[in-house]
Motif scaffolding. Sequence first.
Motif, PDB file in Angstrom:
ATOM      1  N   VAL A   1      -1.572   7.420  -0.783  1.00 38.91           N
ATOM      2  CA  VAL A   1      -0.251   7.698  -0.217  1.00 38.91           C
ATOM      3  C   VAL A   1      -0.227   7.547   1.302  1.00 38.91           C
ATOM      4  N   GLU A   2      -1.332   7.797   1.964  1.00 37.45           N
ATOM      5  CA  GLU A   2      -1.379   7.694   3.423  1.00 37.45           C
ATOM      6  C   GLU A   2      -1.419   6.249   3.909  1.00 37.45           C
ATOM      7  N   VAL A   3      -1.788   5.323   3.037  1.00 39.45           N
ATOM      8  CA  VAL A   3      -1.932   3.914   3.408  1.00 39.45           C
ATOM      9  C   VAL A   3      -0.727   3.089   2.974  1.00 39.45           C
ATOM     10  N   ALA A   4      -0.198   3.380   1.803  1.00 39.64           N
ATOM     11  CA  ALA A   4       0.873   2.569   1.214  1.00 39.64           C
ATOM     12  C   ALA A   4       2.197   2.753   1.950  1.00 39.64           C
ATOM     13  N   GLY A   5       2.997   1.681   1.957  1.00 43.13           N
ATOM     14  CA  GLY A   5       4.359   1.773   2.480  1.00 43.13           C
ATOM     15  C   GLY A   5       5.260   2.511   1.508  1.00 43.13           C
ATOM     16  N   HIS A   6       5.083   2.219   0.216  1.00 44.46           N
ATOM     17  CA  HIS A   6       5.763   2.899  -0.883  1.00 44.46           C
ATOM     18  C   HIS A   6       4.731   3.067  -1.983  1.00 44.46           C
ATOM     19  N   ILE A   7       4.827   4.166  -2.726  1.00 41.16           N
ATOM     20  CA  ILE A   7       3.932   4.383  -3.867  1.00 41.16           C
ATOM     21  C   ILE A   7       4.678   5.193  -4.923  1.00 41.16           C
ATOM     22  N   THR A   8       4.460   4.860  -6.193  1.00 42.15           N
ATOM     23  CA  THR A   8       5.128   5.588  -7.274  1.00 42.15           C
ATOM     24  C   THR A   8       4.196   6.662  -7.816  1.00 42.15           C
ATOM     25  N   PRO A   9       4.719   7.865  -8.018  1.00 41.06           N
ATOM     26  CA  PRO A   9       3.902   8.923  -8.602  1.00 41.06           C
ATOM     27  C   PRO A   9       3.830   8.789 -10.117  1.00 41.06           C
ATOM     28  N   VAL A  10       2.800   9.405 -10.691  1.00 39.64           N
ATOM     29  CA  VAL A  10       2.646   9.482 -12.149  1.00 39.64           C
ATOM     30  C   VAL A  10       2.478  10.956 -12.494  1.00 39.64           C
TER      31      VAL A  10
END
Length: 197
Positions: A158-167
């Motif tokens: 999460v600290e690296v990605a521009g957007h990330i989807t949770p599961v």
Amino acid sequence: MVSLCSRRPPKQISEERVVEAIAVEKDVDCFHPVNVGNLMIGKAGPSPCTPAGVIEVLKKIGVDIAGKHAVVVGRSNIVGKPMAILFLREHATVTVCHSRTPNMEEITRQADILVVAVGKAKLIRRQHVKPGAVVIDVGMNRLENGKLAGDVDFDDVVEVAGHITPVPGTVGPMTITILLRNTLEAAQKAASSQVRA
């Protein structure tokens, strides 16, 4: 740990025969070989639910897919392969990685859009992700403590990605939405053909 997306039918059941028994016009999952072929050549037909859901998520967050390098980790008939096809239809450059891909970390770090669908909890970590990349986690795994986890280590990435989807919470509901849309369209098409008959 159990992967919820890689279960196989019992040995005495032929997955191929079951899929081929589905009426093409009622195949709302896009599993039948005719619909898969239509998908491949760009003809109209049902969208594969999870990959189409991923495309919808990307569009809703404002990602212009055209020209982007999309990397798909996983080559299943349900997610990986159709995801690659849908990305090609959106004019992305596509790379597919799998269990025999050497130096996968190097390839995933090139992705503008990274979609992970292998059924291996927390496989993808920050070193796999280009800063600012969009990371879509399709994995659904049950950990030993009973909690669900994706194929991406969310807290690490999460600290690296521009957007990330949770599961859970993103791709699963979108898959259901596309399934319902496909069902409605199939019913409308059937009703329309009955009126003409």
